[in-house]
Write an enzyme that holds these catalytic residues in place. Structure first.
Site, PDB file in Angstrom:
ATOM      1  N   HIS A  65      -1.341   4.457  -9.774  1.00  0.00           N
ATOM      2  CA  HIS A  65      -2.417   3.996  -8.891  1.00  0.00           C
ATOM      3  C   HIS A  65      -3.806   4.048  -9.246  1.00  0.00           C
ATOM      4  O   HIS A  65      -4.815   3.641  -9.185  1.00  0.00           O
ATOM      5  CB  HIS A  65      -1.874   4.609  -7.508  1.00  0.00           C
ATOM      6  CG  HIS A  65      -2.847   3.702  -6.611  1.00  0.00           C
ATOM      7  ND1 HIS A  65      -2.269   2.902  -5.692  1.00  0.00           N
ATOM      8  CD2 HIS A  65      -3.988   3.735  -6.115  1.00  0.00           C
ATOM      9  CE1 HIS A  65      -3.040   2.304  -4.913  1.00  0.00           C
ATOM     10  NE2 HIS A  65      -4.195   2.971  -5.114  1.00  0.00           N
ATOM     11  N   GLU A 134      -8.799  -5.113  -3.295  1.00  0.00           N
ATOM     12  CA  GLU A 134      -7.536  -4.141  -3.556  1.00  0.00           C
ATOM     13  C   GLU A 134      -6.201  -4.575  -3.042  1.00  0.00           C
ATOM     14  O   GLU A 134      -6.188  -5.494  -2.089  1.00  0.00           O
ATOM     15  CB  GLU A 134      -7.922  -2.961  -2.585  1.00  0.00           C
ATOM     16  CG  GLU A 134      -8.938  -1.659  -3.475  1.00  0.00           C
ATOM     17  CD  GLU A 134      -8.021  -0.920  -4.460  1.00  0.00           C
ATOM     18  OE1 GLU A 134      -6.814  -1.083  -4.424  1.00  0.00           O
ATOM     19  OE2 GLU A 134      -8.611   0.057  -4.723  1.00  0.00           O
ATOM     20  N   HIS A 136      -2.662  -3.272  -0.758  1.00  0.00           N
ATOM     21  CA  HIS A 136      -2.067  -2.156  -0.292  1.00  0.00           C
ATOM     22  C   HIS A 136      -0.871  -2.734   0.339  1.00  0.00           C
ATOM     23  O   HIS A 136      -0.353  -3.049   1.461  1.00  0.00           O
ATOM     24  CB  HIS A 136      -3.143  -2.116   0.942  1.00  0.00           C
ATOM     25  CG  HIS A 136      -3.163  -0.572   1.564  1.00  0.00           C
ATOM     26  ND1 HIS A 136      -3.139   0.312   0.552  1.00  0.00           N
ATOM     27  CD2 HIS A 136      -2.771   0.019   2.704  1.00  0.00           C
ATOM     28  CE1 HIS A 136      -3.484   1.506   1.247  1.00  0.00           C
ATOM     29  NE2 HIS A 136      -3.022   1.628   2.528  1.00  0.00           N
ATOM     30  N   ASN A 137       0.169  -2.775  -0.630  1.00  0.00           N
ATOM     31  CA  ASN A 137       1.564  -3.609  -0.421  1.00  0.00           C
ATOM     32  C   ASN A 137       2.443  -2.783   0.160  1.00  0.00           C
ATOM     33  O   ASN A 137       3.109  -3.054   1.264  1.00  0.00           O
ATOM     34  CB  ASN A 137       2.023  -4.109  -1.683  1.00  0.00           C
ATOM     35  CG  ASN A 137       1.124  -4.890  -2.456  1.00  0.00           C
ATOM     36  OD1 ASN A 137       0.183  -5.575  -1.890  1.00  0.00           O
ATOM     37  ND2 ASN A 137       1.026  -4.999  -3.957  1.00  0.00           N
ATOM     38  N   ARG A 157     -14.454   0.940   1.758  1.00  0.00           N
ATOM     39  CA  ARG A 157     -15.235   2.092   1.334  1.00  0.00           C
ATOM     40  C   ARG A 157     -15.456   2.092  -0.257  1.00  0.00           C
ATOM     41  O   ARG A 157     -16.303   2.785  -0.803  1.00  0.00           O
ATOM     42  CB  ARG A 157     -14.023   3.333   1.719  1.00  0.00           C
ATOM     43  CG  ARG A 157     -13.977   3.768   3.026  1.00  0.00           C
ATOM     44  CD  ARG A 157     -13.511   5.342   3.209  1.00  0.00           C
ATOM     45  NE  ARG A 157     -12.032   5.330   2.504  1.00  0.00           N
ATOM     46  CZ  ARG A 157     -11.223   4.663   3.230  1.00  0.00           C
ATOM     47  NH1 ARG A 157     -11.154   4.367   4.487  1.00  0.00           N
ATOM     48  NH2 ARG A 157      -9.631   5.115   2.934  1.00  0.00           N
ATOM     49  N   ASP A 158     -14.659   1.152  -0.712  1.00  0.00           N
ATOM     50  CA  ASP A 158     -14.807   1.137  -2.135  1.00  0.00           C
ATOM     51  C   ASP A 158     -16.192   0.267  -2.356  1.00  0.00           C
ATOM     52  O   ASP A 158     -17.059   0.969  -3.167  1.00  0.00           O
ATOM     53  CB  ASP A 158     -14.067  -0.045  -2.846  1.00  0.00           C
ATOM     54  CG  ASP A 158     -12.584   0.579  -3.500  1.00  0.00           C
ATOM     55  OD1 ASP A 158     -12.821   1.840  -3.942  1.00  0.00           O
ATOM     56  OD2 ASP A 158     -11.755   0.050  -3.617  1.00  0.00           O
ATOM     57  N   SER A 595      -1.524  -3.685  -9.287  1.00  0.00           N
ATOM     58  CA  SER A 595      -0.289  -2.907  -8.730  1.00  0.00           C
ATOM     59  C   SER A 595       1.051  -3.148  -9.326  1.00  0.00           C
ATOM     60  O   SER A 595       1.440  -4.409  -9.025  1.00  0.00           O
ATOM     61  CB  SER A 595      -0.278  -3.365  -6.983  1.00  0.00           C
ATOM     62  OG  SER A 595       0.712  -2.893  -6.435  1.00  0.00           O
TER      63      SER A 595
END
Lengths: 805, 261, 158
Positions: A65, A134, A136-137, A157-158, A595
């Site tokens: 990650h 992004e 988030h799986n 936040r990125d 991912s």
């Protein structure tokens, strides 16, 4: 270093290979034997055993990650085409494909690419715009609501953590789910029903995005049973940042400030967890719950602190928590952190848990000592917790202290560069695509197929989702996700345009966001899937009035287990397509993410997801007034199809509905397409186009119908006038439902026809019909005695009914 | 010319402060977004301003119920100051979450009473929804509403809404009658032709399609729709507006600024 | 420790209950005929009954459309199943210990705003009243498939 109640020495110096692997497995470190050995060697040199804090820190920092070991590692690739074999070794796949294209294109308006939390391009002389997507799986499979909420929270936040912080202007979301209409008994044991996942994921994005006050303006949903046990949740955020705030630099002596949420046991092992396949007994501590209001407070204050120049660097706490954030900022300097100063939600966390916890809503700042008092005051004023936990040093070491004990002392260089480069094998057997048997259909069969296409889960209206998002907050969404000619709108917009007038006063410029995704193509050919996704994202943006010369793109690979050569091989091919298309379209990649290990097991058998490459596009529009929507505008206007229709039904919606075997997956012809895209921009800016729609899933029949029913207007189309490839004659059904790339449908005011045609001189376009005043959607071929006639109202209902929850 | 000073109240979860500020500034006001902690610290600061705005958003996450925690906080910590401001006939606007705050703290419908006598509850659909709606306006000229915010608007305008708790409910029939009698119901959800709408044009099931109300004096205005999202024609789904450039929402802010001037 | 339940007053719509009912029907369960939803709060701390009632009336409930009970004690009409000639089941859903409960944090802040400055812990939960002839298996199904995610929440059937 010695064992204490809070920090244990992990004896690894004398472990055998087998014992090393066992240690990795037992502690959920997700480290390979090679990696474990590298750690062993390092500590052999130090002549001591590591502490648990050190081992955990390394595992986080080296996780797939955080490090993207596969795509930056060595890949021995073999491509087999019939009896032909081509071999190639990649030292670093990303650098040799996607990043290489960006370097070669060398756009001066790319302000920060592939080095920060997001890619940044120029907006105007004073500002840049940042974009990041992004995934988030895994958390979303277990706790759909919390998983997707923290997904959107993380990518926001990125954007806060790019440069010295950008102000978020819009979110995007793209999901892949299993069929929501699956019979409950067909859902694998221990997995949530796809419909529950859909509802949970959508609510999570809704509640987090809405509470953050960021409009979710663009997205897509893709249904395929390959995602039943392993849904994909892509979240993106775009933000605006002053050009002089794009660079960050940590000096030694700067203090480390942690701001926002408190640290708890949430999300321990999230980063390493994401590299592990899902099964019934997945780890529960990996689930995090978000609190958007905490993040909103951080956002509000940090932008003030940024404008007062109170800090020199910032980054977000994402995967790996403080470990990654401090590690990243202190990579070139070194850092010392006092773990007992980190504010905790509750007592009882051991030092390694504090260090790698993925508790949400935290940001880490590098603050010059002179601003110490001021920055804490400004956060405190709005009830945001901000605590100094250490400082950046110049010893290039990471030192962690807990209750006066040194619990970690490692070289930053080992931590960041010490991970051994794995070598992986990749194989791709290129399937030969065959043309399908000619698809012959009667008028009524075509009617049926059109309705079925519109009702198909991957074509149907996503209004149920879109309306739950406040896609208008901030007041800047000028091209909206749902479009019509009045306020009662429902048509599927191709792209969204943000007009950032509240931040950049007096501007005329806008920012376009769009996406392209088609896993169905990837089941046959991942090269074409990637190429098509890139073109689709660009076409979507161009359709609302974007200049293709000012576009940038992001890649997000979601793939199965890369240890399987064929799976990795299909990824290499897709990455090659990214290079080729980026170069051919002259459109740079500015950021990306992967991912891998999206694998799940059912009844002991392992399955990988269908590969999915999401391409997200962002561009700057000179004048937001010159943007258009897709519903037809006026009766009597002429309809043109731009581009050639080819016999390309492979992976199409029609192929799925009619169970058509074979078929060529749509190719991309960048030269042709780009020429058309450039001229559309010109024509829109000369006010020569009334409406424009991208032609993709479902082909011309679907795209033209959408333009008509979104406006509640009729349209009459002469199928015989549609220009097709001449190699083989196409049947009517093939012409209507082929999903060839490079095509747009445009509406032109009769008086503008001549000027319009002048602009498109020397490209392939066909004048195919006109907007009808009798409210009938008609597709007719006199040559083939085919006449399909539908009411816009009926088709609208068909299109809306599938997901009318 | 007199500077018109506007205070936009901010707290945790305030979202629409930027665009509300932009809207007031477009109309010539000078705007400050002030955090509630600052007001609690300097209790008389509020009297430096001519206009008070409660913007949209999710104050404190809308936990418990929309606007509930902020309305309690304002009432308990700054109640007398805000009441005094309200009774001084200075313009106050509450948009969406701000409307919920005004209603729950009791500045609407009647600041003299300063008690909650109506509410904004969950939409009948039990869903948060973002869409554009038509609003039927009652104006000073025609219906003798005192509302200073809604002058010069056409009979029907459209604005965007985005809420999950916008169903207006008065505590009894008597209140509803008096709201009607005093022309305090300045915005009602409507069909395009002015007739009674059905879902989704009636987005939440409000009693008598109430979308916005004012106090009897007309200086305090609360509404669920977002006028700040429609100050330019560009923001309209079909880019419609007036003078080729502006959106009808701008008139609302202009009215308050002109009133102070 | 006080347990506060917020109830919709008679004559007002329990929108969330209706929504849950449609979700239940949506997963193919037809014998539930009505659902009512109540938010629950547990306040654990050094407060007395009068303060608990004040928190319930001033903060946790809406004066116009809601009423409340504190430790199941109500000054208003208690719930009645008389209008429904069928069984009544109750499902309560709570977060497991350690799971971030954002609402509870807001409640603690808001209680302080009321002038009750005391140490306390707050938990928020959900209570569903289900009407109909429902078997235990179906009830469990509804609880695990719709009302609670057992990874982070626990549920009790009464």
């Amino acid at each position: 270093m010695k064992s204490t109640t809070n920090c244990k020495i992990v004896k690894i110096l004398d472990l055998s290979d087998k014992q090393l692997l066992e240690l990795s497995r037992k502690n959920v470190l997700s480290l390979s034997l090679e990696e474990m050995k590298a750690i062993q060697n390092y500590f052999k040199k130090l002549k001591r055993n590591p502490t648990d804090v050190e081992i955990e820190t390394i595992a986080q920092t080296w996780s797939e990650h955080c490090k993207h070991k596969t795509l930056t590692g060595v890949i021995e690739y073999t491509e087999e085409k019939g009896s032909q074999k081509v071999r190639r070794t990649y030292r670093n796949l990303l650098k040799e494909t996607i990043f290489k294209a960006t370097v070669e294109l060398n756009k001066k308006w790319c302000l920060s690419v592939f080095k920060d939390n997001a890619g940044v391009i120029e907006f105007d002389s004073k500002n840049g715009v940042a974009f990041k997507v992004e995934t988030h799986n895994h958390p979303s499979a277990l706790e759909p609501y919390g998983g997707s909420a923290t997904g959107i929270g993380g990518v926001i936040r990125d954007i806060l953590g790019v440069g010295l912080g950008a102000k978020p202007l819009a979110n995007t979301d793209v999901f892949c789910f299993g069929n929501p209409n699956t019979v409950a008994s067909k859902v694998p044991e221990g997995m949530h029903h796809p419909k529950r996942i859909v509802k949970g994921v959508v609510s999570g994005v809704r509640d987090y995005g809405n509470r953050m006050g960021i409009p979710t303006v663009n997205g897509a949903v893709y249904f395929d049973d390959g995602y039943m046990a392993n849904p994909l949740v892509y979240c993106g955020t775009m933000g605006i940042i002053p050009k002089n705030k794009i660079e960050k630099k940590v000096n030694f002596g700067d203090l480390i400030l942690v701001v926002g949420g408190r640290t708890g046991r949430d999300g321990i092992h999230g980063a390493t967890f994401s590299s592990i396949q899902l099964d019934q007994e997945s780890d529960v501590t990996a689930v995090q719950i978000g609190n958007p209001i905490v993040e909103k407070k951080v956002l509000d204050v940090m932008l003030k602190a940024r404008n007062l120049n109170l800090y020199r660097a910032v980054t977000d706490c994402g995967a790996g928590g403080l470990s990654s954030a401090v590690g990243e900022l202190g990579e070139k300097t070194g850092a010392v952190v006092y773990l007992n100063k980190v504010p905790l939600k509750y007592q009882g966390l051991s030092p390694w848990e504090i260090w790698i916890s993925e508790a949400q809503e935290r940001m880490v700042f590098a603050v010059p000592p002179k601003n110490k008092k001021k920055i804490v005051e400004i956060f405190k004023k709005e009830n945001v917790e901000a605590v100094f936990i250490g400082e950046f040093t110049k010893d290039k070491k990471l030192t962690l202290i807990y209750n006066n004990d040194v619990v970690t002392s490692m070289d930053m260089k080992f931590l960041h560069d010490g991970v051994p480069k794995p070598t992986r094998l990749a194989v791709c057997k290129v399937k030969e695509e065959k043309e399908q048997k000619p698809v012959k259909m009667t008028s009524s069969e075509i009617s049926k197929a059109l309705r079925a296409s519109l009702a198909d889960l991957n074509v149907c209206s996503k209004e149920w989702i879109i309306r739950q998002y406040d896609h208008e907050v901030q007041g800047q969404t000028v091209i909206k996700p749902l479009q019509g000619n009045d306020i009662e709108v429902s048509g599927p917009g191709d792209a969204a345009v943000i007009f950032p007038y509240t931040v950049v006063r007096g501007t005329k410029k806008g920012i376009v966001l769009s996406n392209g995704l088609n896993p169905q193509y990837g089941k046959i050919n991942t090269y074409k899937m990637a190429a098509s996704a890139i073109e689709e994202a660009l076409r979507n943006a161009v359709a609302v009035g974007s200049d293709v010369e000012k576009m940038s793109i992001l890649d997000n690979f979601c793939w199965g287990n890369p240890n399987k050569p064929e799976i990795l091989g299909s990824l290499v091919r897709a990455a090659n397509a990214c290079y080729d298309m980026s170069k051919a379209f002259d459109v740079p990649f500015i950021s990306g993410k992967d991912s891998l290990h999206n694998e799940y097991s059912i009844g002991g058998k392992k399955y990988s997801i269908p590969p999915a490459l999401l391409i997200s596009a962002m561009g700057v529009i000179e004048n937001v007034a010159n943007t258009i929507t897709m519903p037809l505008k006026n009766n009597g206007n002429k309809i043109f199809v731009l581009g050639i229709t080819r016999d390309e039904l492979g992976g199409s919606v029609l192929a799925k509905i009619k169970n058509i075997k074979d078929g060529i997956v749509p190719n991309v012809y960048p030269k042709e397409s780009k020429e058309i895209m450039k001229r559309i921009y010109k024509a829109i800016n000369k006010n020569l186009i009334e409406s424009c729609h991208d032609c993709s899933e479902g082909g011309l029949a679907v795209a033209i119908s959408e333009m008509a029913f979104s406006a509640d207007r009729g349209v009459k189309i002469d199928i015989d006038a549609i220009k097709t490839e001449t190699i083989r004659s196409m049947t009517i059904a093939e012409i209507l439902f082929s999903e060839s790339n490079g095509r747009f449908i445009v509406e032109v005011y009769p008086d503008n026809e001549e000027k319009f045609q002048e602009i498109f001189n020397c490209t392939v376009f066909s004048k195919v019909g006109y907007v009808n005043d009798d409210k009938k959607i008609i597709f007719e071929s006199k040559k083939n005695k085919i006449k399909v006639q539908e009411d816009p109202e009926t088709l609208l209902k068909v299109w809306q009914s599938t997901m009318n929850w | 010319m007199k500077k018109v000073k506007t205070l936009i109240l901010r707290t945790a979860g305030t979202n629409c402060d930027y665009e509300t500020q932009a809207a007031f500034e477009l109309c010539g006001a000078v705007v400050e977004c002030v955090h509630i902690n600052t007001l609690i610290e300097k209790k008389d600061k509020i009297f430096e301003y001519d206009i008070l705005a409660f913007p949209g958003g999710f104050s404190y996450g809308d936990d418990i119920a929309s606007g509930k925690i902020l309305s309690n906080e304002v009432k308990n910590k700054l109640g007398d100051k805000f009441k005094k401001f309200a009774l001084s006939d200075k313009p106050i606007i509450g948009i969406c979450n701000g409307f919920q705050v005004l209603v729950k703290m009791g500045l609407l419908p009647e600041p003299k009473l300063f008690e909650q006598i109506s509410t904004l509850s969950y939409n009948d659909s039990d869903k948060f929804e973002c869409r554009w709606v038509y609003l039927k306006t009652e104006k000073k000229v025609k219906n003798e509403s005192n509302c200073i915010w809604t002058k010069n608007l056409p009979d029907i305008i459209s604005l965007s809404i985005a809420h999950g708790e916008g169903k207006f409910i008065p505590n009894n029939k008597k209140l509803l009658n008096s709201l009607n009698k005093n022309n305090q119901i300045v915005f009602r959800y409507s069909s395009k032709d002015g007739s009674k709408p059905e879902y989704p044009l009636d987005p939440n099931g409000s009693i008598e399609q109430i979308a916005g109300i004012c106090n009897t004096k007309g200086n305090i205005f609360g509404l669920m729709p977002h006028p700040e999202r429609y100050v330019f024609a560009l923001q309209h789904p079909a880019k419609e507006g007036f003078d080729g450039e502006y959106g009808w929402g701008k008139i609302i802010f202009q009215n308050a600024v002109d009133f102070v001037k | 420790m006080f347990k506060i339940e917020i109830l919709t007053k008679k004559g007002f719509k329990n929108s969330h209950g209706k929504h849950v009912l449609s979700d239940i029907t949506g997963i193919g369960i037809r014998n539930v005929i009505k659902v009512e939803y109540s938010p629950l709060y547990i306040i654990d701390g050094d407060i007395n009954f009068v303060e608990a009632k004040m928190i319930a009336s001033e903060l946790l409930s809406d004066k116009i459309i809601e009423t409340y009970t504190v430790n199941n004690h109500s000054e208003h009409d208690s719930k009645s199943t008389a209008t429904f000639n069928c069984a009544l089941f109750v499902v309560e859903v709570w977060y497991k210990t350690g799971v971030t409960d954002t609402v509870s944090e807001s409640v603690m802040k808001a209680v302080k705003d009321l002038g009750i400055i005391k140490e306390m812990k707050v938990k928020m939960g959900h209570k569903y009243y289900l009407y109909g002839k429902i078997s235990q298996t179906v009830l469990n199904n509804i609880a695990t498939k719709l009302l609670a995610n057992t990874l982070i929440q626990e549920y009790k059937i009464k």
